[in-house]
Scaffold this active site. Structure first.
Site, PDB file in Angstrom:
ATOM      1  CG  ASP A  23       7.439   7.616 -14.349  1.00 40.40           C
ATOM      2  OD1 ASP A  23       8.272   7.262 -14.564  1.00 40.40           O
ATOM      3  OD2 ASP A  23       6.825   8.081 -15.425  1.00 40.40           O
ATOM      4  CG  ASN A  25      10.386   4.194 -15.631  1.00 38.87           C
ATOM      5  OD1 ASN A  25      10.024   4.569 -15.589  1.00 38.87           O
ATOM      6  ND2 ASN A  25      11.031   3.227 -16.526  1.00 38.87           N
ATOM      7  CG  ASP A  27       6.525   3.060 -16.255  1.00 39.81           C
ATOM      8  OD1 ASP A  27       6.621   4.164 -15.838  1.00 39.81           O
ATOM      9  OD2 ASP A  27       6.794   2.243 -15.833  1.00 39.81           O
ATOM     10  CG  ASP A  31      10.610   5.099 -11.228  1.00 42.38           C
ATOM     11  OD1 ASP A  31      11.467   5.554 -10.660  1.00 42.38           O
ATOM     12  OD2 ASP A  31       9.474   5.096 -11.982  1.00 42.38           O
ATOM     13  CG  ASP A 100       4.728  -1.024   4.459  1.00 45.31           C
ATOM     14  OD1 ASP A 100       3.855  -2.423   5.147  1.00 45.31           O
ATOM     15  OD2 ASP A 100       4.292   0.021   4.251  1.00 45.31           O
ATOM     16  CG  ASP A 201      -0.089  -4.414   5.609  1.00 45.76           C
ATOM     17  OD1 ASP A 201      -0.113  -3.027   6.347  1.00 45.76           O
ATOM     18  OD2 ASP A 201      -0.673  -5.617   5.492  1.00 45.76           O
ATOM     19  CD  GLU A 257      -1.984  -0.986   9.493  1.00 47.51           C
ATOM     20  OE1 GLU A 257      -1.917  -0.275   8.672  1.00 47.51           O
ATOM     21  OE2 GLU A 257      -1.997  -2.118   8.480  1.00 47.51           O
ATOM     22  CG  HIS A 331      -0.400   4.276   2.571  1.00 50.34           C
ATOM     23  ND1 HIS A 331      -0.340   4.102   3.485  1.00 50.34           N
ATOM     24  CD2 HIS A 331      -1.010   3.039   2.569  1.00 50.34           C
ATOM     25  CE1 HIS A 331      -0.347   2.676   3.948  1.00 50.34           C
ATOM     26  NE2 HIS A 331      -0.814   2.153   3.230  1.00 50.34           N
ATOM     27  CG  ASP A 332      -3.596   2.495   3.994  1.00 45.88           C
ATOM     28  OD1 ASP A 332      -4.028   2.668   3.085  1.00 45.88           O
ATOM     29  OD2 ASP A 332      -3.166   2.275   4.782  1.00 45.88           O
TER      30      ASP A 332
HETATM   31  C1  GLC Z   1      -2.342  -1.434   5.900  1.00 46.63           C
HETATM   32  C2  GLC Z   1      -2.252  -0.900   4.545  1.00 46.63           C
HETATM   33  C3  GLC Z   1      -3.298  -0.498   3.421  1.00 46.63           C
HETATM   34  C4  GLC Z   1      -3.381  -1.862   3.011  1.00 46.63           C
HETATM   35  C5  GLC Z   1      -3.831  -2.888   4.479  1.00 46.63           C
HETATM   36  C6  GLC Z   1      -4.101  -4.437   3.464  1.00 46.63           C
HETATM   37  O1  GLC Z   1      -3.803  -1.410   6.049  1.00 46.63           O
HETATM   38  O2  GLC Z   1      -2.282   0.378   5.227  1.00 46.63           O
HETATM   39  O3  GLC Z   1      -2.742   0.584   2.649  1.00 46.63           O
HETATM   40  O4  GLC Z   1      -4.391  -1.834   1.948  1.00 46.63           O
HETATM   41  O5  GLC Z   1      -3.129  -3.075   5.216  1.00 46.63           O
HETATM   42  O6  GLC Z   1      -2.303  -5.081   3.159  1.00 46.63           O
HETATM   43 CA    CA Z   2       7.930   4.462 -13.907  1.00 49.86          CA
END
Ligand code: GLC
Ligand code: CA
Length: 556
Positions: A23, A25, A27, A31, A100, A201, A257, A331-332
């Protein structure tokens, strides 16, 4: 068979989840300027490509995976000027950037959907999937991935729209050529700006073909849409069209994905180059589901036999047919060392390095998820109020509030498996909030940042960070790591994951102890040659020490 060379086969990709990275700034939200400030860190690690999860205008129901304008930057993340500067700073350092591409759905606040829901004859109506109800119920029995029905009733026009994810993520209608043209135009716009690739995605769901009830697995509430919405012929057709209209005009890295089987992957990522460079497989993560009504919410561990059977199959069965991507988590998923290794203080570093060795020496483009290179662990939140993920709240409502599952079990499963485990702020140093922000972070910082953080690890030559750096360098300097063939070894072992790579008569042998015990492994000592990397400075004859990993290079 000789593998054809390509830069994206030699690349190591680093995934940035911008909200939690840095981050700039105060908040409390990461970013784009925060990313720009830390590019030297990524360069030092040695990665080639940075994949940044969505940073487009979004009401943030699903942290940016619900996009309201594909060509605008999310307010919290900065401005288009910030983006341009970030991209040019990435390129200046000789790195590339992957965008993405979230085009299975948009946000319900996207201008197309706002129009679409206005009336049945609106020119944008067919941009989305609208259907009449069936006997006063949803058009099909499909469930949303985030719980509840996959259909939402819209009072205004008396029809339902499809949302495979949250109600605020209506699915686009790819059968409409206008939708496809809009997407291709938008992709071209970003390519012209200079981006270097796309992570696509849920791309395997874009081609919906039939709208019928799906099978309901035992104990489940909703039916499965997969037979009608996943890996369909039209999905492949759209991808080939996308290649012709956009991808073939640029030198890009593309990863879908997609999940699915190895056979399906061989079509998406075929060496004939007709669709994508590679896909992400889900099989290793999915296999650890209990296949009960609760799906991934379970106490299932990560037994060596299950993981090895799957990863080896993907390694061997793509050979000569398709390129692979290799990763354990993102991240999932929960944190890699917590899910597949051992995050207790005694074994965390060793097991994080062992898992890294296993993945980085495999055939395929390697993906590193932010913080993994530090051995960051699960968050272990104890209160529901600490969570932020739409999936957590949907699951809680569907299973706990309805009285189907008791809260203790659910909280324990969240602690093990929830996506928020991987979304706590990046641990930069020992300062307040791990150096992530001067303000209040949008999600709590893991208190273990005093022991686990980038600044300390960069000073320690033995750190997980430096181990990753060395693995990445091996990939960059040794052809065999990229282009060698993959041969499984010791497939019956209950403790050791072993394989070798072969190229031009040379061999790379990899031995990984998956357990916290010292285990017999005379095979490792028997391999002649030079040790390239290990997470132990010295070895004991005939055995592998707890979570030991060893890589040996044998020249012909
Ligand atoms: C993909 C992403 C996930 C998101 C989902 C809906 O699986 O990796 O984080 O919630 O698609 O877009
Ligand atoms: Ca920020």
């Amino acid at each position: 068979m000789q593998e054809t060379r390509a830069w994206w086969k030699e690349a190591v990709v680093y995934e940035v989840y911008p909200r939690s990275f840095a981050d700039s700034n105060g908040d409390g939200i990461g970013d784009l300027n925060g990313i720009t400030e830390h590019l030297d860190y990524l360069k030092t690690l040695g990665v080639d490509v940075i994949w940044i999860t969505p940073f487009f205008a979004s009401p943030n129901t699903d942290n940016g995976y619900d996009i309201s304008d594909y060509q605008a930057i999310m307010k919290e993340f900065g401005t288009m000027e910030d983006f341009d500067r970030m991209l040019s700073e990435i390129h200046k350092r000789g790195m590339k950037m992957v965008l993405d591409l979230v085009v299975n759905h948009t946000s319900d606040e996207h201008a197309w959907f706002i129009e679409s829901r206005k009336s049945k004859d609106n020119p944008y109506r067919d941009y989305y999937i609208w259907k009449d109800g069936k006997d006063g119920q949803a058009p099909t029995n499909w469930g949303s991935r985030f719980s509840g029905s996959a259909w939402a009733y819209d009072e205004g026009t008396g029809q339902y729209y499809l949302h495979l994810f949250s109600t605020k993520q209506p699915d686009l209608n790819w059968a409409n050529p206008k939708v496809r043209d809009e997407v291709y135009r938008m992709m071209t716009w970003w390519c012209e700006k200079g981006i270097d690739g796309f992570r696509m995605d849920v791309i395997s769901s874009i081609g919906k073909e039939r709208y019928e009830d799906g099978p309901v697995a035992s104990g489940r509430i909703y039916g499965n849409d997969a037979p009608f919405c996943k890996h369909t012929e039209s999905t492949h057709r759209y991808l080939r069209e996308m290649r012709e209209k956009v991808l073939s005009h640029y030198d890009l890295i593309t990863v879908g994905e997609a999940g699915g089987t190895v056979e399906q992957a061989c079509r998406y990522a075929s060496s004939d180059g007709s669709e994508l460079n590679m896909i992400f497989s889900f099989e290793h993560n999915d296999a650890l589901n209990d296949h009960t009504a609760m799906g991934k919410w379970s106490d299932h561990g990560a037994p060596l036999g299950e993981v090895r059977e799957i990863l080896n199959r993907w390694q061997t069965q793509t050979a000569g047919k398709a390129w692979n991507s290799v990763y354990l988590t993102n991240h999932d998923q929960p944190r890699q060392v917590s899910r597949y290794g051992n995050d207790s203080p005694l074994f965390r570093e060793r097991s994080a390095k062992m898992l890294a060795t296993l993945i980085h020496m495999m055939r395929g483009t390697v993906y590193v998820y932010q913080g993994e290179e530090l051995g960051m662990t699960n968050a272990y939140f104890t209160k529901l109020s600490q969570y932020r993920d739409v999936e957590v709240f949907g699951t809680w409502e569907q299973w706990v509030e309805s009285g189907r599952v008791n809260p203790e079990d659910m909280m324990r499963w969240f602690e093990r498996i929830s996506r928020d485990n991987a979304r706590t702020p990046m641990q930069w140093n020992r300062n307040k909030n791990a150096g992530f922000t001067d303000g209040t972070p949008w999600i709590e910082v893991n208190p273990n940042y005093l022991q686990i953080n980038a600044e300390d690890e960069m000073q320690d030559p033995d750190s997980v960070f430096h181990y990753y750096q060395k693995l990445i360098e091996l990939r960059h300097t040794m052809d065999i790591v990229v282009y060698g063939s993959f041969v499984p070894m010791l497939e019956e072992s209950e403790a050791v994951y072993a394989y070798r790579r072969e190229l031009d008569g040379n061999t790379l042998s990899v031995f990984c102890n998956w357990t916290e015990r010292t285990v017999d492994c005379p095979e490792a000592d028997a391999v002649p040659g030079r040790e390239l990397i290990s997470n132990y400075a010295t070895h004991k004859p005939g055995v592998l020490l707890p979570y030991e990993a060893r890589v040996i290079f044998t020249e012909s």
